[in-house]
Each structure stands twice: as structure tokens, then as C-alpha cells.
Design a protein around this motif. Structure first.
Motif, PDB file in Angstrom:
ATOM      1  N   THR A  52      -2.961   4.221 -15.517  1.00 25.24           N
ATOM      2  CA  THR A  52      -1.673   3.935 -16.157  1.00 25.24           C
ATOM      3  C   THR A  52      -0.839   3.111 -15.187  1.00 25.24           C
ATOM      4  O   THR A  52      -1.024   3.218 -13.975  1.00 25.24           O
ATOM      5  CB  THR A  52      -0.919   5.237 -16.503  1.00 25.24           C
ATOM      6  N   ALA A  53       0.077   2.326 -15.733  1.00 24.58           N
ATOM      7  CA  ALA A  53       0.976   1.575 -14.851  1.00 24.58           C
ATOM      8  C   ALA A  53       2.194   2.416 -14.473  1.00 24.58           C
ATOM      9  O   ALA A  53       3.024   1.982 -13.680  1.00 24.58           O
ATOM     10  CB  ALA A  53       1.414   0.284 -15.537  1.00 24.58           C
ATOM     11  N   THR A  54       2.304   3.601 -15.048  1.00 23.89           N
ATOM     12  CA  THR A  54       3.473   4.453 -14.788  1.00 23.89           C
ATOM     13  C   THR A  54       3.150   5.427 -13.647  1.00 23.89           C
ATOM     14  O   THR A  54       2.308   6.316 -13.801  1.00 23.89           O
ATOM     15  CB  THR A  54       3.822   5.270 -16.057  1.00 23.89           C
ATOM     16  N   MET A  65       0.834  -1.205   0.000  1.00 24.76           N
ATOM     17  CA  MET A  65       0.000   0.000   0.000  1.00 24.76           C
ATOM     18  C   MET A  65       0.875   1.265   0.000  1.00 24.76           C
ATOM     19  O   MET A  65       1.929   1.288   0.601  1.00 24.76           O
ATOM     20  CB  MET A  65      -0.846   0.073   1.280  1.00 24.76           C
ATOM     21  N   THR A  66       0.386   2.291  -0.622  1.00 22.67           N
ATOM     22  CA  THR A  66       1.121   3.553  -0.605  1.00 22.67           C
ATOM     23  C   THR A  66       0.777   4.318   0.664  1.00 22.67           C
ATOM     24  O   THR A  66      -0.222   4.040   1.319  1.00 22.67           O
ATOM     25  CB  THR A  66       0.708   4.407  -1.814  1.00 22.67           C
ATOM     26  N   ASP A  67       1.602   5.300   1.022  1.00 23.31           N
ATOM     27  CA  ASP A  67       1.329   6.099   2.221  1.00 23.31           C
ATOM     28  C   ASP A  67       0.169   7.055   1.988  1.00 23.31           C
ATOM     29  O   ASP A  67      -0.615   7.340   2.876  1.00 23.31           O
ATOM     30  CB  ASP A  67       2.569   6.925   2.598  1.00 23.31           C
ATOM     31  N   ASP A 123      -1.128  -5.019  -4.975  1.00 28.39           N
ATOM     32  CA  ASP A 123      -1.610  -5.540  -3.682  1.00 28.39           C
ATOM     33  C   ASP A 123      -3.108  -5.820  -3.722  1.00 28.39           C
ATOM     34  O   ASP A 123      -3.576  -6.851  -3.230  1.00 28.39           O
ATOM     35  CB  ASP A 123      -1.342  -4.518  -2.556  1.00 28.39           C
ATOM     36  N   ALA A 124      -3.859  -4.882  -4.302  1.00 34.80           N
ATOM     37  CA  ALA A 124      -5.324  -5.050  -4.355  1.00 34.80           C
ATOM     38  C   ALA A 124      -5.689  -6.272  -5.201  1.00 34.80           C
ATOM     39  O   ALA A 124      -6.593  -7.044  -4.848  1.00 34.80           O
ATOM     40  CB  ALA A 124      -5.979  -3.798  -4.929  1.00 34.80           C
ATOM     41  N   ALA A 125      -4.969  -6.460  -6.306  1.00 33.75           N
ATOM     42  CA  ALA A 125      -5.247  -7.615  -7.184  1.00 33.75           C
ATOM     43  C   ALA A 125      -4.946  -8.912  -6.432  1.00 33.75           C
ATOM     44  O   ALA A 125      -5.709  -9.885  -6.524  1.00 33.75           O
ATOM     45  CB  ALA A 125      -4.415  -7.520  -8.455  1.00 33.75           C
ATOM     46  N   LYS A 126      -3.856  -8.898  -5.660  1.00 33.32           N
ATOM     47  CA  LYS A 126      -3.474 -10.099  -4.901  1.00 33.32           C
ATOM     48  C   LYS A 126      -4.573 -10.416  -3.869  1.00 33.32           C
ATOM     49  O   LYS A 126      -5.026 -11.569  -3.756  1.00 33.32           O
ATOM     50  CB  LYS A 126      -2.140  -9.825  -4.198  1.00 33.32           C
ATOM     51  N   TYR A 128      -3.695   9.506  -6.451  1.00 37.77           N
ATOM     52  CA  TYR A 128      -2.766   9.461  -5.328  1.00 37.77           C
ATOM     53  C   TYR A 128      -2.042   8.136  -5.120  1.00 37.77           C
ATOM     54  O   TYR A 128      -1.035   8.081  -4.431  1.00 37.77           O
ATOM     55  CB  TYR A 128      -3.517   9.805  -4.039  1.00 37.77           C
ATOM     56  N   PHE A 129      -2.546   7.015  -5.689  1.00 41.07           N
ATOM     57  CA  PHE A 129      -1.917   5.734  -5.331  1.00 41.07           C
ATOM     58  C   PHE A 129      -0.841   5.322  -6.341  1.00 41.07           C
ATOM     59  O   PHE A 129      -0.797   5.829  -7.461  1.00 41.07           O
ATOM     60  CB  PHE A 129      -2.970   4.631  -5.187  1.00 41.07           C
ATOM     61  N   ASP A 130       0.011   4.405  -5.925  1.00 47.63           N
ATOM     62  CA  ASP A 130       1.055   3.873  -6.799  1.00 47.63           C
ATOM     63  C   ASP A 130       0.608   2.532  -7.392  1.00 47.63           C
ATOM     64  O   ASP A 130      -0.326   1.910  -6.888  1.00 47.63           O
ATOM     65  CB  ASP A 130       2.345   3.649  -6.006  1.00 47.63           C
TER      66      ASP A 130
END
Ligand code: SF4
Ligand code: ZN
Length: 355
Positions: free
Chosen positions: A178-180, A1-3, A199-202, A191-193
């Protein structure tokens, strides 16, 4: 997760220039009828089980927290979420009943797939509480599949459980864009990376659910060729995580930063040739890749020269159903040369090269 989370920005911390700009441009339309969904429609969709009838419901849940903090540069959906304080369980269930009534009046039989969006997150407790998710899952337990929109932060096993326990094939629909990471942050202002998506997909896969990912073709500040390259690379990176990837070409929506750039001659929506190029280049990836260009052929939507827009849009629709890139062999137009020249010559200093 991102901060970073929407909460970070709710409390005024870490606000950046893009959030100030997007927030300033948002309009507020408060006080809509919370017992009615924002929109409902019937369609057919390609799913991992084949083509199925679908019922799409845009719930009015009060909308996306991130949008209220400023939000994404291209997103005008916050204007559709009219009840910013949130919507009660009873009102949400009335919205569901109203959508089912619409379906009964307009379709011969209940759709196999129900797609629930809120221009936010159905898995965010502030938008849709656990009792409402339970009620919705039970109400649609007779269907094959349910698609649930959510930002990656809110994807947990317990929030997916009601849908899975109801026996529904469950897809989490994530607006990855985008994946970038740099493009997502600096061009989309999301805001997320990408790690958060992984992580969400997992989490979703471990729970027994799947992922449907949405990409944005041509965020602001990218040239036509950069946008194509970014979409192709994003599809390749998402294919192992998502069974379906939907490529959304940017449309100029009201009260957005993209609209401001568009009026200042600083933004042109993508060419439809760019959509077909992305679909052709990624035709062999191990995922269903589709695109449903909104406002195709209009100046504010993805468009070519005006002469060929309808034909090219129809070919994209054919591709969506058949996943066969040879459908694009049938379409051609003189404007392809102009598009190729834009792809070659447009730079960040001279865009848009052609309107
Ligand atoms: S694109 Fe999604 S995350 Fe961004 S502001 Fe709109 S609803 Fe919120
Ligand atoms: Zn043309």
C-alpha cells in the motif's frame, strides 16, 4: 530510507505486538532439499514489450529476514523457506539448473521472461550472495527480461549491475502492499515507509532498471470500502514509479495473523467485485495494472457468491491481457447488490458484515 530495517528486529529491538503475534504463529519446517527450488512454473505475462512467455522460479534462499522476526500479518511464505541458515552458492545454482530442466521438459522454447522470487529478497546478500547473482545473470543472459524480487532496502546499483550488464531488461519486484504508511505498518506489519519505495525506484531507474510493484487488496482491519479506496489511491501514487502494478487480493494463508482473525470470524477475504472495481477505477493510469487472485472462489481466497466466481475471475484474466475495462460489462450477478451494501454499511465495528 527509513530507520527501521529487518536488522532492527533481528536483535529484539523495537518488537511490537504484531511481531510477537505473527512470530508465535509461524511454523518451522527446516531441512528441505536446498538444491531444489520451492516451486517453478511456466506462464504468459503482459510486459511493457507485450505478452511474453515466462518462467517463474521461487528460490529457496532461507527466506525473508523480516518473516523470521515476526513478519507481515498475511504472509505464510516463511513456511516454504526450509533452510533458515541460508543456502550455499552451489545449491542456489543447482536450483536454477533444476528450474531450467523443468522448463526444457515442459516448453517448446526458453521463456522470454524469467521471474525470480524467494519470498524474501534476491538482492539481500544474506539470501543470495553477489557470486550467485552474477551466476544467475550469466545463466539467463539469453533471455529478454528478468524480474527480481526485493525489499526496497536492498536495491543498489551494484546489486542490479550483473543483470543489466548481461543485457537483460531488469525489473525489481517490490511488495509495496500500500502507499499508505499507516496501513502498511498497522495492518500489514511491514517495516518500511513509502519513501523507501520512492528511493528504491529512483535507484533502480538511475541504474537503468524498472520497477514492478505488488499491492495487497484488503489487509486485515480495513473494511471492504476502505480496502478499495486504499488500493485505488496506492495505484495512482505508484503509477509514476512502476511500469506494472499487480494487485494481490489477500488469501488466508496458514499460520498467519489473518488466519487467526479468519477463524475468529474477524476477517473475510475481499470480494472479486472489489478487484474488478479497483481495476475499472484505475484503468486510465499510466501503468499496466493486473491482478491474479490466488484461491479465487474459495472461502479462504477472494470470492463472491459462489455462482459467479469463475466468470468474474475469467474476466479479470481477460483484463490482465487486454487492459480493457469493458470486459467487466459482460459479467453481472445478483450478489453485486450484496457487495454494494457491504461497501456502504460495513464499518470497523461490524466487519465482516457478510461471509
Ligand atoms: S510479505 Fe514479504 S516482507 Fe512480509 S514477511 Fe512475507 S516475504 Fe517477508
Ligand atoms: Zn455472484
Amino acid at each position: 530510507m527509513t530507520d527501521a530495517t529487518p536488522d532492527t528486529y533481528d536483535y529484539g529491538r523495537g518488537m511490537d505486538a504484531l511481531n510477537r503475534a505473527t512470530g508465535r504463529l509461524r511454523s518451522r519446517h527446516e531441512g528441505g532439499d536446498p538444491t531444489q527450488p520451492t516451486r517453478t512454473w511456466l506462464d504468459k505475462d503482459l510486459t511493457p514489450d507485450g505478452i511474453r512467455s515466462s518462467l517463474t522460479i521461487i528460490l529457496d534462499t532461507g527466506g525473508c529476514r523480516w518473516a523470521r522476526a515476526g513478519g507481515c500479518t498475511m504472509c505464510g511464505y516463511v513456511s516454504e523457506s526450509e533452510n533458515a541458515e541460508g543456502v550455499s552458492h552451489e545449491a542456489l545454482m543447482s536450483q536454477i539448473e533444476s528450474a531450467i530442466e523443468y522448463e526444457a521438459a515442459n516448453a517448446d522454447e526458453p521463456a522470454a521472461v524469467v521471474k525470480l522470487y524467494s519470498s524474501g529478497s534476491i538482492l539481500d546478500d544474506r539470501e543470495v550472495g553477489a557470486p550467485s547473482r552474477q551466476g544467475i545473470a550469466e545463466r539467463f543472459a539469453d533471455r529478454e527480461r528478468i524480474v527480481i524480487e526485493s525489499l526496497p532496502d536492498f536495491v543498489t546499483e551494484s546489486r542490479l549491475e550483473p543483470f543489466l550488464d548481461a543485457g537483460l531488461a531488469t525489473d525489481v519486484a517490490i511488495g509495496v502492499e500500500t502507499a499508505t504508511d499507516r496501513v502498511r505498518r498497522d495492518c500489514v506489519n511491514k517495516y518500511f515507509d513509502f519513501d523507501a519505495v520512492v528511493d528504491a525506484a529512483k535507484t533502480a531507474h538511475e541504474a537503468g532498471a524498472s520497477v514492478k510493484a505488488y499491492l495487497l487488496l484488503k489487509p486485515p482491519f480495513l473494511t471492504e470500502s476502505e480496502a478499495i479506496e486504499d488500493a485505488v489511491s496506492s495505484i495512482e501514487q505508484l503509477a509514476p514509479l512502476a511500469h506494472t502494478i499487480s494487485v494481490n487480493p489477500t488469501t488466508v494463508m496458514e499460520d498467519t495473523l489473518v488466519e487467526e482473525l479468519y477463524y475468529d470470524n474477524g476477517y473475510r477475504p475481499p470480494w472479486l467485485w472489489s478487484v474488478t472495481d479497483v481495476l475499472e477505477q484505475t484503468a486510465t493510469v499510466d501503468a499496466i495494472v493486473v491482478s491474479d487472485p490466488v484461491g479465487a472462489g474459495n472461502d479462504r481466497g477472494p470470492h463472491n457468491c459462489g455462482e459467479c466466481d469463475e466468470t468474474v475471475t475469467r474476466a479479470i484474466g481477460d483484463f490482465n491481457r487486454r487492459q480493457d475495462p469493458s470486459v467487466f460489462d459482460e459479467v453481472s450477478c445478483e450478489c453485486e447488490v450484496t457487495w454494494e451494501s457491504v461497501c456502504e454499511r460495513e464499518t470497523s465495528y461490524n466487519m465482516p458484515l457478510v461471509n
